[in-house]
Design a protein around this motif. Sequence first.
Motif, mmCIF file in Angstrom:
data_model
loop_
_atom_site.group_PDB
_atom_site.id
_atom_site.type_symbol
_atom_site.label_atom_id
_atom_site.label_comp_id
_atom_site.label_asym_id
_atom_site.label_seq_id
_atom_site.Cartn_x
_atom_site.Cartn_y
_atom_site.Cartn_z
ATOM 1 N N VAL A 108 3.963 2.866 -10.805
ATOM 2 C CA VAL A 108 3.059 1.894 -10.193
ATOM 3 C C VAL A 108 1.888 2.600 -9.514
ATOM 4 O O VAL A 108 0.729 2.197 -9.673
ATOM 5 C CB VAL A 108 3.819 1.015 -9.189
ATOM 6 N N ALA A 109 2.167 3.654 -8.746
ATOM 7 C CA ALA A 109 1.102 4.356 -8.018
ATOM 8 C C ALA A 109 0.073 4.954 -8.980
ATOM 9 O O ALA A 109 -1.139 4.842 -8.758
ATOM 10 C CB ALA A 109 1.701 5.437 -7.136
ATOM 11 N N LEU A 110 0.531 5.578 -10.040
ATOM 12 C CA LEU A 110 -0.402 6.154 -11.014
ATOM 13 C C LEU A 110 -1.169 5.063 -11.751
ATOM 14 O O LEU A 110 -2.342 5.227 -12.082
ATOM 15 C CB LEU A 110 0.351 7.041 -11.998
ATOM 16 N N GLY A 111 -0.501 3.924 -11.977
ATOM 17 C CA GLY A 111 -1.187 2.798 -12.604
ATOM 18 C C GLY A 111 -2.288 2.243 -11.721
ATOM 19 O O GLY A 111 -3.380 1.907 -12.205
ATOM 20 N N VAL A 112 -2.013 2.135 -10.417
ATOM 21 C CA VAL A 112 -3.023 1.672 -9.463
ATOM 22 C C VAL A 112 -4.202 2.648 -9.421
ATOM 23 O O VAL A 112 -5.365 2.231 -9.408
ATOM 24 C CB VAL A 112 -2.392 1.521 -8.055
ATOM 25 N N ALA A 113 -3.906 3.938 -9.414
ATOM 26 C CA ALA A 113 -4.976 4.940 -9.407
ATOM 27 C C ALA A 113 -5.850 4.817 -10.643
ATOM 28 O O ALA A 113 -7.086 4.876 -10.564
ATOM 29 C CB ALA A 113 -4.374 6.343 -9.316
ATOM 30 N N GLY A 114 -5.222 4.620 -11.803
ATOM 31 C CA GLY A 114 -5.977 4.486 -13.037
ATOM 32 C C GLY A 114 -6.806 3.210 -13.084
ATOM 33 O O GLY A 114 -7.967 3.219 -13.505
ATOM 34 N N ARG A 115 -6.227 2.129 -12.612
ATOM 35 C CA ARG A 115 -6.937 0.843 -12.645
ATOM 36 C C ARG A 115 -8.195 0.870 -11.797
ATOM 37 O O ARG A 115 -9.240 0.355 -12.190
ATOM 38 C CB ARG A 115 -6.010 -0.269 -12.155
ATOM 39 N N TRP A 116 -8.118 1.491 -10.621
ATOM 40 C CA TRP A 116 -9.236 1.488 -9.692
ATOM 41 C C TRP A 116 -10.015 2.806 -9.682
ATOM 42 O O TRP A 116 -10.868 3.010 -8.845
ATOM 43 C CB TRP A 116 -8.736 1.183 -8.276
ATOM 44 N N LYS A 117 -9.666 3.696 -10.648
ATOM 45 C CA LYS A 117 -10.353 4.990 -10.758
ATOM 46 C C LYS A 117 -10.324 5.762 -9.427
ATOM 47 O O LYS A 117 -11.336 6.297 -8.976
ATOM 48 C CB LYS A 117 -11.799 4.791 -11.241
ATOM 49 N N GLY A 118 -9.164 5.778 -8.825
ATOM 50 C CA GLY A 118 -8.994 6.483 -7.567
ATOM 51 C C GLY A 118 -8.486 7.894 -7.763
ATOM 52 O O GLY A 118 -7.887 8.226 -8.789
ATOM 53 N N SER A 119 -8.724 8.725 -6.761
ATOM 54 C CA SER A 119 -8.199 10.090 -6.768
ATOM 55 C C SER A 119 -7.083 10.273 -5.759
ATOM 56 O O SER A 119 -6.509 11.369 -5.656
ATOM 57 C CB SER A 119 -9.328 11.090 -6.462
ATOM 58 N N ALA A 120 -6.779 9.247 -4.999
ATOM 59 C CA ALA A 120 -5.678 9.281 -4.042
ATOM 60 C C ALA A 120 -5.179 7.857 -3.829
ATOM 61 O O ALA A 120 -5.971 6.908 -3.841
ATOM 62 C CB ALA A 120 -6.117 9.893 -2.713
ATOM 63 N N VAL A 121 -3.875 7.722 -3.637
ATOM 64 C CA VAL A 121 -3.254 6.418 -3.435
ATOM 65 C C VAL A 121 -2.412 6.459 -2.162
ATOM 66 O O VAL A 121 -1.668 7.424 -1.933
ATOM 67 C CB VAL A 121 -2.343 6.045 -4.624
ATOM 68 N N VAL A 122 -2.568 5.448 -1.313
ATOM 69 C CA VAL A 122 -1.651 5.217 -0.191
ATOM 70 C C VAL A 122 -1.101 3.812 -0.354
ATOM 71 O O VAL A 122 -1.688 2.998 -1.067
ATOM 72 C CB VAL A 122 -2.345 5.364 1.182
ATOM 73 N N GLY A 123 0.022 3.509 0.312
ATOM 74 C CA GLY A 123 0.559 2.196 0.033
ATOM 75 C C GLY A 123 1.564 1.649 1.014
ATOM 76 O O GLY A 123 1.882 2.248 2.039
ATOM 77 N N ALA A 124 2.056 0.486 0.652
ATOM 78 C CA ALA A 124 3.054 -0.232 1.436
ATOM 79 C C ALA A 124 4.391 0.487 1.348
ATOM 80 O O ALA A 124 4.636 1.294 0.449
ATOM 81 C CB ALA A 124 3.175 -1.667 0.926
ATOM 82 N N TYR A 125 5.285 0.182 2.295
ATOM 83 C CA TYR A 125 6.610 0.790 2.285
ATOM 84 C C TYR A 125 7.580 -0.102 3.045
ATOM 85 O O TYR A 125 7.188 -1.098 3.654
ATOM 86 C CB TYR A 125 6.577 2.200 2.891
ATOM 87 N N ARG A 126 8.854 0.270 3.000
ATOM 88 C CA ARG A 126 9.890 -0.463 3.709
ATOM 89 C C ARG A 126 10.563 0.447 4.728
ATOM 90 O O ARG A 126 10.868 1.599 4.419
ATOM 91 C CB ARG A 126 10.954 -0.994 2.739
ATOM 92 N N ALA A 127 10.801 -0.066 5.931
ATOM 93 C CA ALA A 127 11.607 0.641 6.925
ATOM 94 C C ALA A 127 13.023 0.111 6.827
ATOM 95 O O ALA A 127 13.246 -1.104 6.842
ATOM 96 C CB ALA A 127 11.054 0.418 8.325
ATOM 97 N N VAL A 128 13.990 1.007 6.721
ATOM 98 C CA VAL A 128 15.389 0.626 6.530
ATOM 99 C C VAL A 128 16.184 1.010 7.774
ATOM 100 O O VAL A 128 16.132 2.162 8.224
ATOM 101 C CB VAL A 128 15.980 1.319 5.291
ATOM 102 N N PHE A 129 16.923 0.056 8.329
ATOM 103 C CA PHE A 129 17.739 0.270 9.512
ATOM 104 C C PHE A 129 19.203 0.454 9.115
ATOM 105 O O PHE A 129 19.623 0.048 8.026
ATOM 106 C CB PHE A 129 17.599 -0.909 10.477
ATOM 107 N N SER A 130 19.985 1.041 10.011
ATOM 108 C CA SER A 130 21.372 1.377 9.697
ATOM 109 C C SER A 130 22.233 0.146 9.433
ATOM 110 O O SER A 130 23.251 0.231 8.751
ATOM 111 C CB SER A 130 21.989 2.206 10.830
#
Length: 316
Positions: free
Chosen positions: A105-127
């Motif tokens: 997904v990250a590489l696909g997003v980079a290719g779609r928007w012609k980016g050289s770096a990708v940052v993104g959403a994430y999940r915090a997981v609790f015990s």
Amino acid sequence: MERRVKETVDVVIPCRGRADLLVRALRSVLLQTRAPDRVIVVDDGSYEPLASQLPVDVVSVCVFLRHSIGQGAGPARNTGIAESEADWIAFLDADDWWSTEHLAVALGVAGRWKGSAVVGAYRAVFSNGTTLTYCSRCQPGPIGDFGEYMFRQGGLCRTSTFVVRRKEAHAVGFDPDVRHEDWDFGLRIAREARVVYNDNPGVDVDHEAGGRFSHSRDAGASLAFLAKHHDFLSKDQRNGFRLRVARSGAVRAQKAVSLALIGDLEKPLSWSERLHALVSRLLCVHPLVTVVARYTYLLWMGKTLNTGSARRTRLN
């Protein structure tokens, strides 16, 4: 018709000790639908070499580099960057892990928007199995002003979500002498290359793993970070940084951090910013208040300090 050559991607993982967490991270890498070309593990001065503590099937697919003395996560990542020869580098902290589609997904997003770096959403997981999904308020795609994105729009900039072209990663590198290392890297990368936001939360973060900077009680380090980037940020963005870190300190019962940063605010402040500062002060009244506020704020109100929005879910 000329065939397009598939670009390569390496994964860089810094780690010191905690082989159990590293195994979890590595197994998530090995399950990627878009398999990496190499997995580079940088052992940052573990008492016992990590390669000797891991299952054979995991060791066999990794390149291990070792610092004889611990230097920190930033220098360890820089060692991995120097070792890589791939087109792209994906970063993963040893106490985090990826969903199976993360690299694709990250590489696909980079290719779609012609980016050289990708940052993104994430999940915090609790015990207890509860998760919070952290999403920025901005739309997927290019980030125009990274300072605005980070400090006015509740942007996300976590190292384990970074996928960066090796050329830019090598040119910028991680600064071992600065706190908020991931924010620093993101701000400097954005001056050199197009950064795009990926709204797919493909990274899981162990919220209760120790050793993260967000637990630091050093307000001076945050002010030094601000001094480093002062000329590249607007007054509003600088205030946004102070408020963001101050409120995070308040929720973690770090009164000195919060009050020092609020006291350094530049004028004039908007009413919303003044309210933001007031809430941070109130949360610092008593340690018990901050403990209750922290878990109420994170688990029940559905919002977090570091993001524009969050969703509360529960793992089965």
